[in-house]
Design a protein around this motif. Structure first.
Motif, mmCIF file in Angstrom:
data_model
loop_
_atom_site.group_PDB
_atom_site.id
_atom_site.type_symbol
_atom_site.label_atom_id
_atom_site.label_comp_id
_atom_site.label_asym_id
_atom_site.label_seq_id
_atom_site.Cartn_x
_atom_site.Cartn_y
_atom_site.Cartn_z
ATOM 1 N N ASP A 131 40.216 44.861 38.217
ATOM 2 C CA ASP A 131 39.140 44.494 39.132
ATOM 3 C C ASP A 131 39.770 44.123 40.466
ATOM 4 O OD1 ASP A 131 40.042 41.808 38.918
ATOM 5 O OD2 ASP A 131 38.739 41.476 37.194
ATOM 6 N N ASP A 133 40.673 41.388 41.593
ATOM 7 C CA ASP A 133 41.613 40.271 41.554
ATOM 8 C C ASP A 133 42.831 40.520 40.665
ATOM 9 O OD1 ASP A 133 39.948 38.678 43.221
ATOM 10 O OD2 ASP A 133 38.685 38.250 41.467
ATOM 11 N N THR A 134 42.641 41.197 39.524
ATOM 12 C CA THR A 134 43.705 41.298 38.520
ATOM 13 C C THR A 134 43.736 42.680 37.888
ATOM 14 O OG1 THR A 134 43.350 38.945 37.997
ATOM 15 C CG2 THR A 134 44.685 40.222 36.451
ATOM 16 N N ARG A 191 49.539 40.755 33.163
ATOM 17 C CA ARG A 191 48.453 40.637 34.134
ATOM 18 C C ARG A 191 49.043 40.301 35.491
ATOM 19 N NH1 ARG A 191 46.323 39.238 29.293
ATOM 20 N NH2 ARG A 191 44.219 40.033 28.838
ATOM 21 N N LEU A 192 48.740 41.131 36.473
ATOM 22 C CA LEU A 192 49.244 40.953 37.824
ATOM 23 C C LEU A 192 48.079 40.852 38.792
ATOM 24 C CD1 LEU A 192 52.127 43.610 37.964
ATOM 25 C CD2 LEU A 192 52.368 41.148 37.583
ATOM 26 N N ALA A 193 48.280 40.076 39.859
ATOM 27 C CA ALA A 193 47.312 40.102 40.951
ATOM 28 C C ALA A 193 47.245 41.515 41.502
ATOM 29 C CB ALA A 193 47.719 39.111 42.036
ATOM 30 N N THR A 194 46.060 41.972 41.828
ATOM 31 C CA THR A 194 45.890 43.366 42.246
ATOM 32 C C THR A 194 46.813 43.770 43.396
ATOM 33 O OG1 THR A 194 43.604 43.358 41.472
ATOM 34 C CG2 THR A 194 44.207 45.055 43.060
ATOM 35 N N PRO A 195 46.990 42.934 44.456
ATOM 36 C CA PRO A 195 47.939 43.328 45.504
ATOM 37 C C PRO A 195 49.372 43.486 44.981
ATOM 38 C CG PRO A 195 46.478 41.605 46.305
ATOM 39 C CD PRO A 195 46.247 41.712 44.837
ATOM 40 N N GLU A 196 49.777 42.644 44.029
ATOM 41 C CA GLU A 196 51.126 42.758 43.466
ATOM 42 C C GLU A 196 51.263 44.026 42.635
ATOM 43 O OE1 GLU A 196 55.050 42.127 42.089
ATOM 44 O OE2 GLU A 196 53.935 41.575 43.888
ATOM 45 N N ARG A 205 51.688 46.782 45.056
ATOM 46 C CA ARG A 205 53.041 46.743 45.630
ATOM 47 C C ARG A 205 54.053 47.362 44.673
ATOM 48 N NH1 ARG A 205 57.813 44.338 45.557
ATOM 49 N NH2 ARG A 205 57.266 43.225 43.632
#
Length: 315
Positions: A192, A194-195, A215-220, A223
């Motif tokens: 989603d 966020d994640t 589980r990673l933050a979407t920007p990470e 990246r």
């Protein structure tokens, strides 16, 4: 195309990996570092195989670059597929390797380390490397030389997997892994704004289930995925030695004559391909339930013609 190149011999799978600290330089120098990784690993195998104390032959190989670990971390390494044997120096006979054994991995590791580090120093001297952040100081020759010193004595990871179970297994490997990207859809669990959650394999687990969920933050996640985008036009599959494109056909023809085998028949190669169910469009439209009509048929890789959707006929 690769099916036509396979020989009825044992095939070996050798992997060359860079130390994480040196791999970090590739963040800003992908073309130079990955190109050197290809060159150094191929030269390592060809030089040691040509040593008369080893096999004393000319070998060929297919190398595939992967830059990722299971968790999308930066982990550049070369997967090398090598026929078990090679041509004698005079080209008059095929010399097979020992069953189940290709070359000593420790010998491969030592030469690979020296060739790569020598090539890295040459790139630095030519001004072809860029450094940023914490590594910006390495742009100075003295600092770079001092930084490299420990890597000349450490053990570099080169390992040989068990031999493929015949040429068919080689073809299956090539079809599955050569064009793989950093992560495939089946590993994604959820996503989603966020994640992003995905499955990964923890190789540190010796006994037990290695499969885990990360589980990673979407920007990470974005990246990590973009780390593995290669420079424009960079070839991540390359052929060396006897399998180099310029002389591959001639070398394979010679080897087959020495092995007294015939090249695979093109019809047999096509028959080996999985059957494709013909398109009938008997299934109803998933949206309205009505019959679907063929508007255009185009071949794989061909772009369909731009046209407006058909108008519904009046009853």
């Amino acid at each position: 195309a690769r099916a036509e190149d396979l020989l009825p011999v044992e095939y070996f799978h050798v992997v060359f990996t860079l130390p994480a600290e040196i791999a970090q330089i590739a963040y800003w120098n992908k073309k130079a570092i990955y190109g050197l990784l290809f060159k150094a690993s191929a030269k390592t195998v060809m030089n040691i195989a040509a040593d008369r104390k080893r096999m004393g032959v000319r070998v060929g190989m297919t190398s595939v670059l992967h830059t990722w670990g299971s968790a999308l971390t930066h982990h550049p390494h070369i997967h090398m597929i090598v026929p078990g044997g090679g041509l004698s120096p005079d080209g008059t006979k095929w010399v097979a390797s020992k069953p189940g054994f290709f070359l000593h991995v420790r010998v491969l590791s030592r030469l690979f380390r020296r060739l790569f580090l020598d090539g890295l120093v040459a790139l630095h001297q030519a001004g072809d490397l860029a450094f940023y952040g914490d590594l910006e100081r390495l742009a100075l020759t003295d600092a770079f030389t001092t930084w490299l010193t420990p890597f000349r004595k450490s053990e570099w990871v080169v390992y040989s997997k068990p031999p493929f179970g015949g040429p068919e297994a080689v073809l299956a490997y090539l079809s599955r892994y050569t064009h793989r990207v950093a992560i495939s859809n089946h590993r994604l669990v959820s996503a989603d704004a966020d994640t992003v959650a995905f499955r990964w394999k923890d190789y540190r687990v010796k006994n037990g289930d290695r499969q885990k969920i990360m589980r990673l933050a979407t920007p990470e996640f974005i990246r990590r995925f973009l780390i593995h985008v290669l420079p424009d036009g960079f070839h991540r599959i390359r052929h060396y030695g006897l399998l180099a494109s310029s002389a591959r056909k001639a070398n394979l023809t010679k080897i087959r004559k020495l092995l007294c085998v015939q090249p695979p028949d093109q019809a047999d190669v096509q028959d080996a391909e999985p059957d494709v169910t013909p398109l009938t469009l008997r299934e109803p439209c998933p949206c309205c339930g009505g019959p679907m009509r063929i508007i255009e048929i185009f071949r794989r890789g061909q772009k369909p013609m731009s046209r407006a959707p058909p108008r519904e006929q009046a009853a």
